[in-house]
Design a protein around this motif. Structure first.
Motif, PDB file in Angstrom:
ATOM      1  N   MET A  78       8.427   1.370   8.479  1.00 18.53           N
ATOM      2  CA  MET A  78       9.132   0.826   7.326  1.00 18.53           C
ATOM      3  C   MET A  78      10.298   1.778   7.084  1.00 18.53           C
ATOM      4  O   MET A  78      10.111   2.986   7.049  1.00 18.53           O
ATOM      5  N   ILE A  79      11.462   1.226   6.934  1.00 15.39           N
ATOM      6  CA  ILE A  79      12.662   2.040   6.850  1.00 15.39           C
ATOM      7  C   ILE A  79      13.374   1.774   5.541  1.00 15.39           C
ATOM      8  O   ILE A  79      13.706   0.635   5.224  1.00 15.39           O
ATOM      9  N   CYS A  80      13.591   2.840   4.786  1.00 14.71           N
ATOM     10  CA  CYS A  80      14.263   2.689   3.489  1.00 14.71           C
ATOM     11  C   CYS A  80      15.758   2.511   3.716  1.00 14.71           C
ATOM     12  O   CYS A  80      16.398   3.342   4.347  1.00 14.71           O
TER      13      CYS A  80
ATOM     14  N   THR B 250      15.825   1.676  16.050  1.00 14.43           N
ATOM     15  CA  THR B 250      17.221   1.398  15.756  1.00 14.43           C
ATOM     16  C   THR B 250      17.359   1.095  14.279  1.00 14.43           C
ATOM     17  O   THR B 250      16.672   0.226  13.763  1.00 14.43           O
ATOM     18  N   PHE B 251      18.223   1.808  13.592  1.00  8.87           N
ATOM     19  CA  PHE B 251      18.448   1.539  12.183  1.00  8.87           C
ATOM     20  C   PHE B 251      19.249   0.262  12.040  1.00  8.87           C
ATOM     21  O   PHE B 251      19.763  -0.272  13.019  1.00  8.87           O
ATOM     22  N   ALA B 252      19.336  -0.218  10.794  1.00 11.94           N
ATOM     23  CA  ALA B 252      20.044  -1.476  10.547  1.00 11.94           C
ATOM     24  C   ALA B 252      21.482  -1.386  11.034  1.00 11.94           C
ATOM     25  O   ALA B 252      22.065  -2.371  11.460  1.00 11.94           O
ATOM     26  N   ASP B 253      22.087  -0.219  11.011  1.00  5.37           N
ATOM     27  CA  ASP B 253      23.489  -0.094  11.412  1.00  5.37           C
ATOM     28  C   ASP B 253      23.655   0.158  12.910  1.00  5.37           C
ATOM     29  O   ASP B 253      24.754   0.383  13.388  1.00  5.37           O
ATOM     30  N   GLY B 254      22.566   0.131  13.659  1.00  8.56           N
ATOM     31  CA  GLY B 254      22.677   0.272  15.107  1.00  8.56           C
ATOM     32  C   GLY B 254      22.445   1.670  15.653  1.00  8.56           C
ATOM     33  O   GLY B 254      22.249   1.854  16.850  1.00  8.56           O
ATOM     34  N   ARG B 255      22.456   2.679  14.785  1.00 10.72           N
ATOM     35  CA  ARG B 255      22.188   4.025  15.261  1.00 10.72           C
ATOM     36  C   ARG B 255      20.756   4.129  15.752  1.00 10.72           C
ATOM     37  O   ARG B 255      19.869   3.461  15.237  1.00 10.72           O
ATOM     38  N   LYS B 256      20.516   4.989  16.733  1.00 13.07           N
ATOM     39  CA  LYS B 256      19.169   5.121  17.252  1.00 13.07           C
ATOM     40  C   LYS B 256      18.578   6.489  16.984  1.00 13.07           C
ATOM     41  O   LYS B 256      19.283   7.484  16.915  1.00 13.07           O
TER      42      LYS B 256
ATOM     43  N   GLU C 166       0.820  -1.227   0.000  1.00  9.28           N
ATOM     44  CA  GLU C 166       0.000   0.000   0.000  1.00  9.28           C
ATOM     45  C   GLU C 166       0.843   1.262   0.000  1.00  9.28           C
ATOM     46  O   GLU C 166       0.455   2.284  -0.546  1.00  9.28           O
ATOM     47  N   ALA C 167       1.991   1.171   0.663  1.00 13.55           N
ATOM     48  CA  ALA C 167       2.827   2.360   0.783  1.00 13.55           C
ATOM     49  C   ALA C 167       3.808   2.478  -0.382  1.00 13.55           C
ATOM     50  O   ALA C 167       4.657   3.361  -0.391  1.00 13.55           O
ATOM     51  N   GLY C 168       3.716   1.581  -1.340  1.00 20.66           N
ATOM     52  CA  GLY C 168       4.660   1.601  -2.451  1.00 20.66           C
ATOM     53  C   GLY C 168       6.055   1.222  -2.010  1.00 20.66           C
ATOM     54  O   GLY C 168       7.052   1.574  -2.631  1.00 20.66           O
ATOM     55  N   PHE C 169       6.122   0.494  -0.925  1.00 21.04           N
ATOM     56  CA  PHE C 169       7.399   0.149  -0.320  1.00 21.04           C
ATOM     57  C   PHE C 169       7.790  -1.260  -0.740  1.00 21.04           C
ATOM     58  O   PHE C 169       6.964  -2.174  -0.726  1.00 21.04           O
ATOM     59  N   GLU C 170       9.037  -1.444  -1.143  1.00 24.41           N
ATOM     60  CA  GLU C 170       9.500  -2.760  -1.573  1.00 24.41           C
ATOM     61  C   GLU C 170      10.256  -3.426  -0.433  1.00 24.41           C
ATOM     62  O   GLU C 170      11.394  -3.086  -0.160  1.00 24.41           O
ATOM     63  N   PRO C 171       9.604  -4.335   0.266  1.00 21.71           N
ATOM     64  CA  PRO C 171      10.234  -4.912   1.450  1.00 21.71           C
ATOM     65  C   PRO C 171      11.373  -5.857   1.091  1.00 21.71           C
ATOM     66  O   PRO C 171      11.261  -6.635   0.147  1.00 21.71           O
TER      67      PRO C 171
ATOM     68  N   PHE D 164      12.426  -3.423   6.578  1.00 23.25           N
ATOM     69  CA  PHE D 164      13.474  -2.752   5.837  1.00 23.25           C
ATOM     70  C   PHE D 164      13.299  -3.040   4.363  1.00 23.25           C
ATOM     71  O   PHE D 164      12.906  -4.144   3.978  1.00 23.25           O
ATOM     72  N   GLY D 165      13.559  -2.037   3.572  1.00 27.75           N
ATOM     73  CA  GLY D 165      13.385  -2.225   2.149  1.00 27.75           C
ATOM     74  C   GLY D 165      13.639  -0.906   1.451  1.00 27.75           C
ATOM     75  O   GLY D 165      14.411  -0.093   1.940  1.00 27.75           O
ATOM     76  N   ARG D 166      12.947  -0.690   0.349  1.00 28.30           N
ATOM     77  CA  ARG D 166      13.207   0.539  -0.382  1.00 28.30           C
ATOM     78  C   ARG D 166      11.908   1.261  -0.688  1.00 28.30           C
ATOM     79  O   ARG D 166      10.935   0.677  -1.138  1.00 28.30           O
ATOM     80  N   CYS D 167      11.950   2.532  -0.415  1.00 29.60           N
ATOM     81  CA  CYS D 167      10.754   3.335  -0.604  1.00 29.60           C
ATOM     82  C   CYS D 167      10.476   3.478  -2.099  1.00 29.60           C
ATOM     83  O   CYS D 167      11.315   3.139  -2.927  1.00 29.60           O
TER      84      CYS D 167
END
Lengths: 162, 162
Positions: free
Chosen positions: B105-107, B85-91, A131-136, B144-147
DNA sequence: ATCGTTGCAAACGGTTTGCAATTCG
DNA sequence: CGAATTGCAAACCGTTTGCAACGAT
């Protein structure tokens, strides 16, 4: 970050698949890499870089800390291993050979890790992404709390500034 | 870690609630703490300790790095703020005042954060915990994925040892 | 022989801590 | 006034990196 997402073919010998992958990328199949993969396969639980180093690093034929980190990253990138991050940022890994996808409940007191999986949740999160156009690519679903044992023991304690 | 989980009363003035909490714990309501809470409230997005320090730390009446970290931990412990927490550990942190619970959801390319929430997922994960005798305190559900933008741009790239 | 890999130790980056000075209540 | 808090700089700790020696193909 992830190259291989559908690793169903991993039901065959992990070492064989691993050296195949290495070859396909012009990487070398060294003793250290084999030993670390082996360690992960035997462990059948989440292990940290430090644990691997502690157990494999001080032997006749040892290996260095850096190699452990480099190899774990290689394994994760290749989709052979799975990293989870504790609340404090530390990471632990498990291998993914012929283990179905699952998520984790992590005890904040004793750090026990309980696995769970729910196909409905998976489907719902996929459609949320769509829905968010996000590619997981991958996800992390971790429930922090207290395991049966620890929940019985003590109430959550307070903490101020220091 | 978490003291206040049901923070519905936070619909009232955040600063008032904050000083109430401080008082109840014999903690002091200092300029620095107020400024950091204020910063979080204005931001309305996820901010890192470093961003807060950058923006508030170099002024006539400045504040130190350590104070930022100490205050963020205080806010998180008290349930006033939420860390991801991002994939690299930063908060990074966001305030929780009158914002319904949601996940992220995090790009992996541009780090954009998209919020999502699904009550069915919440229910399912609660029952998964209950079945395991696990007492959930909080959770982290991050995809995690790509916006949309980044997915359009480039395929996932390879990476070897270095 | 070639080029990837290793091990070491030094660098790193984010976070925490000890402590003397300061500020809130 | 007295306890909590701050700011600084040093310590921490897990992880990464530069580089010379090593080893797989």
């Amino acid at each position: 970050m992830i190259l291989i997402l559908n690793i169903n073919y991993m039901r065959t010998d992990p070492h064989a698949v691993f050296s195949q992958l290495l070859e396909s990328r012009d990487l070398k199949c060294t003793r250290q890499r084999r030993e670390i993969l082996d360690y992960l396969l035997r462990a059948e639980k989440h292990v940290t870089a430090e644990e691997i180093y502690r157990d494999l690093g001080r032997r006749d034929s040892a290996l260095g800390r850096a190699t452990v980190f480099r190899t774990l990253r290689l394994l994760e990138d290749a989709g052979f291993a799975n990293g989870i991050t504790f609340a404090d940022g530390r990471k632990a890994y498990e291998h993914k050979f012929s283990r179905p996808h699952h998520d984790h409940m992590i005890c904040v007191d004793c750090r026990e890790v309980i696995e769970f999986s729910n196909p409905v949740i998976e489907r719902l999160q996929d459609s949320a992404a769509r829905e968010a156009g996000f590619e997981p690519l991958w996800h992390r679903h971790e429930i922090f709390g207290r395991c049966r044992k620890c929940a019985r023991r003590a109430p959550v304690r307070k903490r101020g500034n220091k």
